[in-house]
Enzyme design. Structure first.
Site, short mmCIF file in Angstrom:
data_model
loop_
_atom_site.label_atom_id
_atom_site.label_comp_id
_atom_site.label_asym_id
_atom_site.label_seq_id
_atom_site.Cartn_x
_atom_site.Cartn_y
_atom_site.Cartn_z
CE LYS A 336 32.94 31.94 33.30
NZ LYS A 336 31.98 32.25 34.38
NE ARG A 407 39.57 37.96 39.58
CZ ARG A 407 38.65 37.20 39.01
NH1 ARG A 407 38.39 36.00 39.48
NH2 ARG A 407 38.00 37.61 37.95
CG ASP A 489 38.84 32.06 43.27
OD1 ASP A 489 38.50 31.56 44.36
OD2 ASP A 489 38.48 31.60 42.18
CG ASN A 490 34.73 33.07 42.25
OD1 ASN A 490 35.56 33.09 41.35
ND2 ASN A 490 34.12 31.97 42.62
CG ASP A 499 34.57 35.18 38.40
OD1 ASP A 499 34.65 35.77 37.30
OD2 ASP A 499 35.55 34.93 39.10
#
Length: 799
Positions: A336, A407, A489-490, A499
């Site tokens: 990340k 996800r 989306d998390n 995340d």
């Protein structure tokens, strides 16, 4: 049994049949691992340019590239101009030469100059990518590529700050990190070339005599810093140069250019989908495991309740999939903050040192508490690379791992585009390979004949997502964890916490607490987290509703191509059928599962071996009232002493007067007997102290009766409670202080101490013991204190 270890490039990959990139559809711009090779005419900037990724794609192949954006290319030789400076000089010179040109000539000159400059940028970027001459003949592991421009002194060097021993123990016992842990400790607070673990600066300081331990550490550091590209590209240079699937978007761009010019007729949506399905089946049938390259996922989502469209891994790169040889558990290793992807939108693809350290520490803290979570293997700083946020920050990269990074938004992207075959492919893969529904059939040839009876998976999959996330959300509430950005989306399909951004652990208990400075309306407040879980599940069900409806109508799963042949009205009918038949039961499953796990975990924190039907209303809700405005974690940790005190003073439900005296002693303390007060009342305003005392005494009396009813040994109960109530909690002020000390002083010892405390949160930190000096004990106690309250220390989404 001793487990064989490998350096990071040679970790055994999962079998080809289980790999995400073999089972899902690739971005048409990067259709194969060899798409990352820098052949002549390729356009590396294309894959990093924000763009819609279409044709039902689930992911994009690409390489890491941690550089500031817009890209700046410093000079290679002393005295040369950087590429941008040279272009600026050309523009200024051109402005002075245009007086005699017509408007048409000026226009043509500008276009030619722009095209030439773009070609120069592409040629420069090509030198940061895997070179055709470096390709190999395959093999079991990945080949490490350090392209020419990444060896240049201006490429950011890495400083390895931390490696998690808990991850090596729990997840990757087969990973050889060499002397990384010793090296980090040895270089605490050091500066200069010797403080870099990899990159051009470390290369310059390294002797030719490198031991295996040093080599393993340097390989690990280069890999997790995004400098070294781990890939397996098969073929020689001439073969790759002639392959239209090599190079970023080479074949796709040529085809699009012909379509735009009218030289070729574009495929219909149906023809393109059928072709893509056939290509996927050929890839599966061939066991396409010969080549391998990093990738980023395509997904969409609701952000703060508003549909945001395509999002995707804007700064995350999955490097490989491996399995723990001891447990068989699958792990996808991801970076990340290692550069831009097609999903970066307007962002730079980088991460700050503070946010990276916070994710590194919290991932491991959550795992130690028993909460499903992604894990964090390592964190590196890139001191020469600056990141612009609210201020100028040092860049850093976190190496994080999860069984799967898919996800809820992974389904939403395809639903929003009507790509039902992509939804089917994704659902079959998740059900079979991630959730272990081994009866589910993946893929198969498209046929116009009557489909065979395929085992259903859509309802089971959604129920599995609901059950797994319900348990995770329950444990968040029990341990006072606030995620901060519960966008769809998390939220992982697997139920792991992922995340980590503006998260926080509760300090002064407040059910309305928010931990995200960007969440002005309190959408993701602590008390609303379960509600947000329900919202996310509704959106997942909306995204797969036609597939669930198909199963309800046909009593089987759809076959390849079957959803493609369905009309829009048929899709709508299946969606409505799902809505009527399934949505209420799914929400009931989530809420009942959450409540069950919440009660079990809370009762465990309170030392209760059984769970009663009325525990929520009779015991836990009244405790929440008592906890209001008190330090959540330390107040519960102090309760550990209560069962032992009941035993020591002979408490029984038959002697109410004695029970009240014991409660009084526990609440107010008994200095002569060495009994401390229950909680620190000084955090409360004076007007609130007396009402709180009445609440607390009444609750303690009820709690004492509940404990005594189980007739368990008080000392044994206290020991159990110590393993459920952490002494150390990873508070925001602690993570920020660690990051600050790293940035200013490279104080890796501070990071190592907090990591050790986070991974062993139930120990009696801050108490005198053998081997610890008074200063060390005092520092532990400080790190366990309330410190600066969360309300004055809220990070934002951009953190």
């Amino acid at each position: 049994m001793k487990i064989k270890t490998y350096d990071v490039l040679n970790l055994p990959l999962v079998p080809a049949s289980e790999r995400l990139t073999v089972n899902l559809l690739a971005d048409p711009v990067t259709p194969e691992p060899r798409s990352i090779v820098s052949v002549s005419g390729s356009s590396p900037s294309l894959v990093r340019r924000a763009r819609p990724v279409g044709q039902g794609a689930h992911f994009s192949f690409l390489s890491t590239l941690p550089l500031s954006f817009p890209y700046e290319f410093p000079p290679e030789q002393e005295g040369e101009l950087a590429l941008g400076e040279r272009h600026q000089q050309e523009l200024e010179r051109d402005d002075g030469d245009e007086a005699q040109l017509t408007e048409q000539q000026k226009k043509e000159k500008v276009e030619q100059a722009h095209k030439r400059r773009m070609q120069e940028v592409e040629q420069m970027l090509q030198r940061y990518e895997v070179q055709p001459s470096e390709a190999g003949a395959g093999g079991d592991g990945l080949q490490g590529h350090v392209p020419p421009r990444r060896k240049h002194q201006h490429f950011p060097s890495a400083r390895l700050l931390g490696v998690s021993p808990a991850v090596l123990r729990d997840c990757l016992p087969h990973l050889d990190v060499g002397d990384a842990l010793e090296w980090i400790k040895k270089n605490n607070k050091s500066a200069g070339p010797s403080s870099y673990s990899s990159g051009p600066m470390a290369d310059a300081a390294t002797t030719t005599d490198v031991s295996p331990e040093v080599a393993a550490r340097k390989t690990l550091s280069d890999f997790v810093a995004g400098r070294l590209i781990g890939a397996r590209i098969v073929g020689d240079a001439s073969t790759l140069e002639a392959d239209e699937r090599a190079g970023y978007g080479t074949k796709y761009m040529r085809l699009r250019e012909k379509i735009i010019k009218g030289e070729v007729v574009d495929e219909s949506t149906e023809a393109r989908t059928l072709r893509r399905l056939d290509e996927l089946e050929q890839k599966r049938a061939s066991g396409a495991g010969g080549e391998y390259a990093p990738w980023s996922l395509c997904y969409a989502g609701h952000q703060f309740g508003v549909w945001a469209g395509q999002l995707g891994d804007g700064r995350a790169f999955t490097l490989m999939e491996t399995k723990n040889p001891a447990t068989g558990e699958r792990w996808e290793i991801q970076l990340k903050g290692a550069g831009r992807t097609p999903y970066s939108r307007f962002a730079d693809g980088l991460a700050t040192l503070t946010s990276s350290v916070r994710e590194f520490l919290c991932s491991e803290a959550m795992a130690a508490l028993g909460i499903p979570t992604s894990r964090a293997l390592a964190v590196v700083a890139l001191p020469e690379l600056k990141v612009v946020r609210e201020r100028l920050n040092v860049a850093a990269i976190t190496t994080r791992m999860c069984p799967s990074w898919l996800r809820i938004g992974s389904f939403q992207i395809h639903s929003s585009r009507g790509e039902w075959e992509s939804s089917r492919i994704l659902g079959e893969y998740v059900s079979h390979d991630i959730f272990g529904f081994t009866d589910v059939v993946k893929g198969g040839a498209v046929s116009s004949e009557q489909a065979e009876k395929r085992p259903m998976w859509a309802r089971r999959m959604v129920q599995e997502v609901a059950t797994r996330n319900a348990r995770t959300f329950a444990l968040w509430q029990v341990y006072g964890f606030m995620h901060g950005v519960l966008n769809t989306d998390n939220i992982a399909l697997t139920g792991h916490t992922i995340d980590y951004g503006p998260y926080a652990f509760m300090d002064l208990y407040d059910e309305g607490q928010i931990c995200n400075h960007s969440d002005g309306e309190g959408r993701y407040a602590y008390r609303l987290q379960p509600t947000m879980g329900v919202f996310a599940l509704r959106e997942l069900l909306n995204a797969v509703a036609p597939l669930v409806g198909f199963e309800i109508e046909h009593d089987r799963a759809p076959a390849p191509g079957e959803l493609l042949r369905a009309s829009d009205s048929q899709i709508d009918e299946w969606r409505e059928l799902c809505s009527d038949d399934f949505s209420e039961s799914l929400e009931a499953l989530f809420t009942s599962t959450l409540l069950e796990h919440w009660k079990q975990a809370y009762c465990a924190r309170l030392g209760l071996a059984t769970v009663r039907a009325d525990d929520k209303t009779a015991l836990i809700d009244p405790l929440s009232d008592v906890l209001g405005d008190l330090d959540f974690s330390s107040t519960l940790r102090s309760l550990v002493r209560f069962p032992a005190l009941l035993k020591a003073r002979g408490a029984s439900t038959d002697d109410e007067d004695r029970l009240i005296k014991i409660v009084d002693a526990f609440f107010a303390g008994d200095r002569d007997a060495g009994v401390e007060v229950w909680y620190d009342a000084t955090v409360l305003p004076e007007y609130a102290r007396e009402p709180k005392e009445k609440q607390a005494r009444a609750w303690l009396l009820s709690y004492a009766r509940r404990l005594l009813a189980e007739a368990r040994d008080g000392d044994e109960v206290a020991r159990e409670m110590k393993t459920r109530n952490p002494r150390f909690v990873l508070r925001n002020w602690v993570t920020n202080e660690v990051a600050d000390r790293l940035e200013k002083h490279n104080d890796t010892d501070a990071l190592a101490l907090v990591l050790e405390m986070a991974t062993h949160p139930f120990r009696d930190w801050g108490l005198p013991r053998d081997g610890k000096s008074p200063d060390e004990v005092a520092e532990e106690a400080r790190l366990c204190s309330l410190g600066r309250p969360l309300t004055g220390n809220l990070p934002s989404c951009s953190s």
